[in-house]
Design a protein around this motif. Structure first.
Motif, PDB file in Angstrom:
ATOM      1  N   SER A 141       0.846  -1.187   0.000  1.00 13.29           N
ATOM      2  CA  SER A 141       0.000   0.000   0.000  1.00 13.29           C
ATOM      3  C   SER A 141       0.882   1.238   0.000  1.00 13.29           C
ATOM      4  O   SER A 141       1.911   1.289   0.686  1.00 13.29           O
ATOM      5  N   LEU A 142       0.492   2.224  -0.782  1.00 11.09           N
ATOM      6  CA  LEU A 142       1.186   3.506  -0.852  1.00 11.09           C
ATOM      7  C   LEU A 142       0.149   4.614  -0.842  1.00 11.09           C
ATOM      8  O   LEU A 142      -0.705   4.690  -1.740  1.00 11.09           O
ATOM      9  N   ASP A 143       0.201   5.452   0.200  1.00  9.57           N
ATOM     10  CA  ASP A 143      -0.748   6.567   0.335  1.00  9.57           C
ATOM     11  C   ASP A 143      -2.198   6.104   0.200  1.00  9.57           C
ATOM     12  O   ASP A 143      -3.024   6.759  -0.451  1.00  9.57           O
ATOM     13  N   GLY A 144      -2.503   4.951   0.778  1.00 12.94           N
ATOM     14  CA  GLY A 144      -3.879   4.461   0.755  1.00 12.94           C
ATOM     15  C   GLY A 144      -4.249   3.654  -0.470  1.00 12.94           C
ATOM     16  O   GLY A 144      -5.336   3.060  -0.510  1.00 12.94           O
ATOM     17  N   SER A 145      -3.393   3.627  -1.476  1.00  9.61           N
ATOM     18  CA  SER A 145      -3.669   2.849  -2.682  1.00  9.61           C
ATOM     19  C   SER A 145      -2.924   1.521  -2.606  1.00  9.61           C
ATOM     20  O   SER A 145      -1.714   1.495  -2.337  1.00  9.61           O
ATOM     21  N   SER A 146      -3.643   0.436  -2.816  1.00  4.44           N
ATOM     22  CA  SER A 146      -3.029  -0.883  -2.735  1.00  4.44           C
ATOM     23  C   SER A 146      -2.490  -1.311  -4.093  1.00  4.44           C
ATOM     24  O   SER A 146      -2.929  -0.816  -5.145  1.00  4.44           O
ATOM     25  N   PHE A 147      -1.553  -2.217  -4.065  1.00  7.41           N
ATOM     26  CA  PHE A 147      -0.989  -2.733  -5.306  1.00  7.41           C
ATOM     27  C   PHE A 147      -0.593  -4.192  -5.094  1.00  7.41           C
ATOM     28  O   PHE A 147      -0.457  -4.664  -3.966  1.00  7.41           O
ATOM     29  N   LYS A 148      -0.423  -4.887  -6.202  1.00  7.76           N
ATOM     30  CA  LYS A 148       0.048  -6.265  -6.177  1.00  7.76           C
ATOM     31  C   LYS A 148       1.075  -6.410  -7.288  1.00  7.76           C
ATOM     32  O   LYS A 148       0.857  -5.939  -8.414  1.00  7.76           O
ATOM     33  N   LEU A 149       2.207  -7.021  -6.973  1.00  6.93           N
ATOM     34  CA  LEU A 149       3.305  -7.114  -7.932  1.00  6.93           C
ATOM     35  C   LEU A 149       3.899  -8.516  -7.916  1.00  6.93           C
ATOM     36  O   LEU A 149       3.762  -9.253  -6.947  1.00  6.93           O
ATOM     37  N   PHE A 150       4.578  -8.836  -9.000  1.00  4.05           N
ATOM     38  CA  PHE A 150       5.438 -10.013  -9.000  1.00  4.05           C
ATOM     39  C   PHE A 150       6.879  -9.539  -8.965  1.00  4.05           C
ATOM     40  O   PHE A 150       7.190  -8.394  -9.349  1.00  4.05           O
ATOM     41  N   ALA A 151       7.768 -10.392  -8.530  1.00  6.48           N
ATOM     42  CA  ALA A 151       9.206 -10.105  -8.551  1.00  6.48           C
ATOM     43  C   ALA A 151       9.920 -11.348  -9.051  1.00  6.48           C
ATOM     44  O   ALA A 151       9.602 -12.468  -8.642  1.00  6.48           O
ATOM     45  N   ARG A 152      10.855 -11.148  -9.938  1.00  9.09           N
ATOM     46  CA  ARG A 152      11.663 -12.274 -10.401  1.00  9.09           C
ATOM     47  C   ARG A 152      13.087 -11.802 -10.660  1.00  9.09           C
ATOM     48  O   ARG A 152      13.316 -10.619 -10.951  1.00  9.09           O
ATOM     49  N   GLN A 153      14.002 -12.726 -10.547  1.00 11.39           N
ATOM     50  CA  GLN A 153      15.398 -12.397 -10.790  1.00 11.39           C
ATOM     51  C   GLN A 153      15.648 -12.293 -12.282  1.00 11.39           C
ATOM     52  O   GLN A 153      15.131 -13.090 -13.073  1.00 11.39           O
ATOM     53  N   LEU A 154      16.430 -11.294 -12.650  1.00  9.63           N
ATOM     54  CA  LEU A 154      16.769 -11.059 -14.050  1.00  9.63           C
ATOM     55  C   LEU A 154      18.215 -11.495 -14.275  1.00  9.63           C
ATOM     56  O   LEU A 154      19.126 -10.941 -13.663  1.00  9.63           O
ATOM     57  N   PRO A 155      18.452 -12.496 -15.105  1.00  4.46           N
ATOM     58  CA  PRO A 155      19.840 -12.931 -15.329  1.00  4.46           C
ATOM     59  C   PRO A 155      20.671 -11.825 -15.983  1.00  4.46           C
ATOM     60  O   PRO A 155      20.226 -11.172 -16.924  1.00  4.46           O
ATOM     61  N   VAL A 156      21.857 -11.623 -15.451  1.00  4.58           N
ATOM     62  CA  VAL A 156      22.822 -10.688 -16.033  1.00  4.58           C
ATOM     63  C   VAL A 156      24.140 -11.444 -16.163  1.00  4.58           C
ATOM     64  O   VAL A 156      24.737 -11.833 -15.151  1.00  4.58           O
ATOM     65  N   ARG A 157      24.568 -11.642 -17.373  1.00  2.00           N
ATOM     66  CA  ARG A 157      25.761 -12.452 -17.617  1.00  2.00           C
ATOM     67  C   ARG A 157      26.979 -11.864 -16.895  1.00  2.00           C
ATOM     68  O   ARG A 157      27.265 -10.673 -17.006  1.00  2.00           O
ATOM     69  N   GLY A 158      27.686 -12.728 -16.162  1.00  2.82           N
ATOM     70  CA  GLY A 158      28.923 -12.324 -15.504  1.00  2.82           C
ATOM     71  C   GLY A 158      28.752 -11.495 -14.249  1.00  2.82           C
ATOM     72  O   GLY A 158      29.748 -11.036 -13.683  1.00  2.82           O
ATOM     73  N   LEU A 159      27.512 -11.312 -13.779  1.00  3.57           N
ATOM     74  CA  LEU A 159      27.302 -10.479 -12.586  1.00  3.57           C
ATOM     75  C   LEU A 159      27.826 -11.210 -11.351  1.00  3.57           C
ATOM     76  O   LEU A 159      27.430 -12.334 -11.063  1.00  3.57           O
ATOM     77  N   ARG A 160      28.705 -10.551 -10.617  1.00  2.00           N
ATOM     78  CA  ARG A 160      29.324 -11.122  -9.422  1.00  2.00           C
ATOM     79  C   ARG A 160      28.870 -10.351  -8.193  1.00  2.00           C
ATOM     80  O   ARG A 160      28.884  -9.130  -8.177  1.00  2.00           O
ATOM     81  N   ASP A 161      28.483 -11.095  -7.143  1.00  2.00           N
ATOM     82  CA  ASP A 161      28.037 -10.481  -5.889  1.00  2.00           C
ATOM     83  C   ASP A 161      26.980  -9.414  -6.151  1.00  2.00           C
ATOM     84  O   ASP A 161      27.074  -8.275  -5.669  1.00  2.00           O
ATOM     85  N   GLY A 162      25.990  -9.802  -6.916  1.00  2.00           N
ATOM     86  CA  GLY A 162      24.919  -8.866  -7.220  1.00  2.00           C
ATOM     87  C   GLY A 162      23.665  -9.593  -7.650  1.00  2.00           C
ATOM     88  O   GLY A 162      23.671 -10.804  -7.899  1.00  2.00           O
ATOM     89  N   ILE A 163      22.573  -8.851  -7.716  1.00  2.83           N
ATOM     90  CA  ILE A 163      21.305  -9.405  -8.168  1.00  2.83           C
ATOM     91  C   ILE A 163      20.533  -8.320  -8.899  1.00  2.83           C
ATOM     92  O   ILE A 163      20.537  -7.150  -8.493  1.00  2.83           O
ATOM     93  N   ALA A 164      19.888  -8.698 -10.000  1.00  2.00           N
ATOM     94  CA  ALA A 164      19.023  -7.794 -10.760  1.00  2.00           C
ATOM     95  C   ALA A 164      17.605  -8.346 -10.689  1.00  2.00           C
ATOM     96  O   ALA A 164      17.395  -9.566 -10.743  1.00  2.00           O
ATOM     97  N   LEU A 165      16.622  -7.455 -10.581  1.00  6.48           N
ATOM     98  CA  LEU A 165      15.241  -7.855 -10.363  1.00  6.48           C
ATOM     99  C   LEU A 165      14.303  -7.139 -11.320  1.00  6.48           C
ATOM    100  O   LEU A 165      14.535  -5.981 -11.687  1.00  6.48           O
ATOM    101  N   ARG A 166      13.260  -7.849 -11.700  1.00 10.52           N
ATOM    102  CA  ARG A 166      12.210  -7.295 -12.559  1.00 10.52           C
ATOM    103  C   ARG A 166      10.899  -7.360 -11.795  1.00 10.52           C
ATOM    104  O   ARG A 166      10.556  -8.402 -11.225  1.00 10.52           O
ATOM    105  N   PHE A 167      10.166  -6.247 -11.742  1.00  7.26           N
ATOM    106  CA  PHE A 167       8.887  -6.178 -11.047  1.00  7.26           C
ATOM    107  C   PHE A 167       7.793  -5.825 -12.050  1.00  7.26           C
ATOM    108  O   PHE A 167       8.032  -5.072 -13.009  1.00  7.26           O
ATOM    109  N   GLY A 168       6.599  -6.341 -11.819  1.00  7.76           N
ATOM    110  CA  GLY A 168       5.497  -6.013 -12.703  1.00  7.76           C
ATOM    111  C   GLY A 168       4.160  -6.455 -12.135  1.00  7.76           C
ATOM    112  O   GLY A 168       4.082  -7.077 -11.071  1.00  7.76           O
ATOM    113  N   ASP A 169       3.111  -6.136 -12.870  1.00  7.39           N
ATOM    114  CA  ASP A 169       1.746  -6.477 -12.484  1.00  7.39           C
ATOM    115  C   ASP A 169       1.460  -7.915 -12.906  1.00  7.39           C
ATOM    116  O   ASP A 169       1.579  -8.257 -14.082  1.00  7.39           O
ATOM    117  N   PRO A 170       1.062  -8.787 -11.957  1.00  6.93           N
ATOM    118  CA  PRO A 170       0.761 -10.180 -12.324  1.00  6.93           C
ATOM    119  C   PRO A 170      -0.360 -10.299 -13.349  1.00  6.93           C
ATOM    120  O   PRO A 170      -0.460 -11.307 -14.049  1.00  6.93           O
TER     121      PRO A 170
END
Length: 222
Positions: A141-170
């Motif tokens: 919820s943000l300022d009284g408005s609710s939301f629902k999201l998905f989160a998934r890891q985004l592969p990034v070739r060669g990424l070390r000690d890190g994580i990339a994420l993609r968020f969106g509406d299910p």
């Protein structure tokens, strides 16, 4: 009687001296945080980005969104805003980059924060990674408005000690909107990137943005 008391005294003394010493607490390891000059050098330059971008870097004492957002499960906050409510970093700079459109309303932007502490930050990255399986879908919820999201890891070739994420509406199977985030750790330093999917219309485009930012960071801090 005196003999018996003396024997008891010896046994008590022996029992006391036989107790093992408590191990001293392990001190928290320390690392040298980046200076403002080093953090600024580690941040992206407009020249690192494709034609059409502009922007710059400035010191930022509060490198968090500080928005009144609640999450369910609560731990999903780590995926969206892991620097929030933490001990203030020793050093922090923010880069704000804008891709100019035909009019101001068409402008698109991306944000980079480089924050540095005197303690190793890999535990923060592990916490983000551990939270991901619990936050495949989550609400908030943000300022009284609710939301629902998905989160998934985004592969990034060669990424070390890190994580990339993609968020969106299910309920948006074509992923027409959403946001990206990425977090990379080097010693006591955290690189945080954030952008809308309007700014980077494909996963590959954001992954390249992450790769470019990490290359700049590694060139500056090793």
């Amino acid at each position: 009687m005196l003999r018996r008391l003396a024997l008891v005294g010896v046994l008590v003394l022996t029992a006391c001296t036989a107790q093992p010493d408590r191990p001293a607490p392990t001190p928290t390891p320390t690392v040298a945080p980046l200076t403002v000059a080093q953090a600024t050098k580690a941040a992206l330059r407009v020249a690192d980005l494709p034609k059409g971008w502009d922007g710059g870097i400035a010191p930022d004492p509060i490198p968090t969104l500080r928005l009144p957002i609640t999450y369910d499960p609560a731990g999903c906050r780590l995926l969206r805003d892991p620097l929030r409510d933490r001990e203030a970093p020793t050093t922090s700079v923010r880069g704000q980059y804008v891709l100019r459109g035909d009019s101001p309303s068409d402008d698109k932007d991306a944000t980079e924060v480089i924050a540095s502490w005197s303690s190793p930050q890999l535990p923060l990255l592990r916490s983000i990674t551990d939270a991901l399986p619990l936050c495949r879908t989550y609400s908030g919820s943000l300022d009284g408005s609710s939301f629902k999201l998905f989160a998934r890891q985004l592969p990034v070739r060669g990424l070390r000690d890190g994580i990339a994420l993609r968020f969106g509406d299910p309920d948006d199977p074509k992923l027409k909107s959403g946001t990206y985030s990425a977090y990379v750790v080097r010693g006591g330093t955290v690189l945080a990137l954030r952008a809308d999917s309007d700014t980077f219309p494909t996963d590959a485009a954001f992954a390249q943005f992450v790769t470019t930012a990490v290359a700049r960071l590694d060139a500056a801090v090793g």
